[in-house]
Design an enzyme around this catalytic site. Structure first.
Site, mmCIF file in Angstrom:
data_model
loop_
_atom_site.group_PDB
_atom_site.id
_atom_site.type_symbol
_atom_site.label_atom_id
_atom_site.label_comp_id
_atom_site.label_asym_id
_atom_site.label_seq_id
_atom_site.Cartn_x
_atom_site.Cartn_y
_atom_site.Cartn_z
ATOM 1 N N SER A 46 0.940 -1.091 -0.213
ATOM 2 C CA SER A 46 -0.559 -0.018 0.019
ATOM 3 C C SER A 46 0.609 0.859 -0.116
ATOM 4 C CB SER A 46 -0.515 0.086 1.076
ATOM 5 O OG SER A 46 -1.330 -0.909 1.219
ATOM 6 N N THR A 47 0.862 1.766 -1.218
ATOM 7 C CA THR A 47 2.218 2.532 -1.510
ATOM 8 C C THR A 47 1.653 3.211 -2.933
ATOM 9 O OG1 THR A 47 3.892 4.435 -0.645
ATOM 10 C CG2 THR A 47 3.817 1.722 -1.884
#
Lengths: 268, 255
Positions: A46-47
């Protein structure tokens, strides 16, 4: 002390760490602890990180948010890491594993240069990262250590051109000609970059530095619009993405004021 | 032999004599502080004699290439493992030389049935300020002299013979300027190399030959040999301070 340093592993830093018992055993053996039957492997990274080639080299940018599940745990994470004078590894994935991997890679390249008295080739560097990812696959299968990096560098010994790669979690590397993005916000970023490159005023490869920075900020803002795990630009706290540029002269980290000014005039 | 201490002492003395004979033809190496850091200079044939050990540590060595290689590898391994598990700031030349290399060298030297290391080395570590610079001369028997024996000298020299090293130190003591430019430091280092490598002349009237004589000597030598130099920069954009001088830059500096 040095007898066993001869032979094929002489320049292999992870091998040195293993010999001295300094490398985590679990990280070396993908076979152990394969996830229990029935558990579904859901890759989460998640990024958003992105990189593209422009007229002045390669621009690598990453947002600052670190998440655990749907909690934001940190808003000043640095995911764009300098590996040597001309190489950057940008990471999407589990920070603990990713930062450790970057550390091993950085030391590996230095150890190679110092012991062998020459720079490692670009292919060698790309392969070294691939091997680290592969060695980490045991953790990936347990669902705790997935890392999906981008690697950008400058090929001095070869054609003197910027080189850009992205990886999958198993260590396959893909060289790209124009741009790469990984992380949960990457579909949006890929859309933005594809659109710009195809129908924008200029090809990405011909952009000036200012325009490249604008594009990177807009792309991250676009990703953050729909993806909660991407920080984008925090307007209240004035937290801006990290942007680094690799050129023949080395790596330049853009100062926050410059990014802020650019953001104010062309994005906000 | 253990029961006969005298024979052991004799064996050690013979071994020392043998090693000194082997090291005698070695081309001298000078290391000295200048305004921007530390400069290493030597002149040699094809083989590299100046090496990067870690971010702030460099090595210059004369002796047998195989032995230098083993010691160099040992130093790099120790420094790299320390730098990885702790941090680059925890890698210290003092610890590396006194606690790791010195015992290793001494053991090899005194085990009279095994082979000693044929090597004489200068290690230098660049500090945040000139006062933090450290020079260590490490001998084949594990003996270590800080700053070439001269306290806080800001320079260090090694060569094949004790006499030549003394002459180099005398010259460095006289000409060394810790605030010099790289160009100025290079001149002094080359003078030091020249005097260390000149054939011994016992009848020198005033100790050291003049600069023109040194210059003429090295110009003659450099026709068939290669100048080698590296620096440890006190301040740089990255944590790696070692930089090899080569090509046009080296040419310009030594002109």
């Amino acid at each position: 002390m040095t007898g066993d340093s001869l032979g094929a592993a002489a320049a292999d830093f992870p091998a040195l760490l293993r010999r001295r018992g300094l490398l985590n055993e679990a990280a070396q053996s993908p076979a152990v602890g394969v996830s229990s039957a029935g558990a579904v492997f859901v890759p989460t990274h998640s990024t958003t990180i992105l990189a593209f080639k422009f007229s002045g080299g390669v621009l690598v940018a990453g947002d600052r948010r670190a998440t655990a599940g749907n909690t934001v745990v940190y808003d000043r994470a640095d995911k764009v890491l300098e590996i040597d004078r001309h190489s950057i590894m940008a990471i999407a994935g589990v920070p603990a594993t990713a930062w450790e991997m970057a550390r091993v890679l950085e030391h590996s390249l230095q150890y190679f240069r110092r012991t062998q008295l020459q720079e490692m080739s670009v292919d060698g560097k790309v392969r070294a990262l691939s091997k680290l990812l592969r060695d980490n696959f045991g953790f990936v299968m347990q669902g705790v250590g997935v890392v999906v990096p981008i690697f950008a560098t400058y090929d001095f010994a070869g054609d003197g051109q910027a080189r850009l790669y992205f990886y999958d979690a198993m260590g396959a590397q893909f060289e790209v000609a124009e741009y790469a993005a990984t992380g949960s916000g990457s579909p949006a970023v890929r859309g933005v970059l594809f659109y710009e490159n195809r129908w924008g005023k200029k090809l990405l490869g011909k952009l000036r530095e200012d325009d490249a920075v604008t594009l990177a900020l807009r792309a991250l803002d676009t990703a953050a619009e729909a993806d909660t795990a991407t920080g984008g630009v925090d307007r209240q706290a004035r937290i801006f993405p990290i942007i680094k540029i690799i050129s023949a002269a080395g790596i330049k980290t853009l100062p926050e004021e410059q990014i802020a000014a650019r953001f104010k005039s062309t994005v906000a | 032999m253990i029961e006969e201490p005298y024979r052991w002492v004799e064996a050690i003395a013979n071994r020392r004599e043998y090693i000194e004979t082997q090291l005698a033809p070695g081309s001298p190496i000078a290391a000295l502080s200048y305004g921007g850091g530390i400069l290493f200079v030597t002149v040699g044939q094809a083989r590299q004699k100046l090496f990067e050990i870690y971010d702030r540590i460099a090595l210059g060595a004369i002796g047998h290439p195989g032995d230098i290689e083993r010691l160099r590898m040992a130093a790099i391994e120790l420094a790299s493992a320390e730098g990885f598990t702790r941090s680059a700031a925890d890698v210290s030349l003092r610890r590396l030389a006194f606690y790791s290399l010195s015992p290793l060298l001494k053991t090899a030297f005194e085990q009279v049935y095994g082979a000693p290391y044929l090597a004489r080395m200068i290690f230098a570590e660049v500090g945040a300020a000139p006062e933090g610079d450290l020079y260590l001369r490490v001998e084949y028997d594990g003996a270590i002299a800080a700053e070439g024996g001269v306290k806080r000298a800001g320079f260090c020299a090694i060569s094949g013979t004790a006499r030549a090293t003394e002459l180099m130190e005398e010259l460095l003591q006289r000409d060394h300027d810790p605030k010099a430019t790289l160009h100025g430091a290079m001149k002094v280092a080359l003078d030091a190399w020249s005097i260390g490598s000149m054939p011994p002349a016992d009848d020198l009237p005033s100790g050291l030959p003049g600069r023109p004589a040194l210059l003429a000597y090295r110009q003659e030598k450099l026709v068939s040999a290669t100048l080698e130099a590296c620096v440890l920069e006190r301040s740089a954009a990255t944590s790696i301070r070692y930089r090899q001088l080569a090509g046009d830059e080296l040419q310009a500096l030594s002109a």
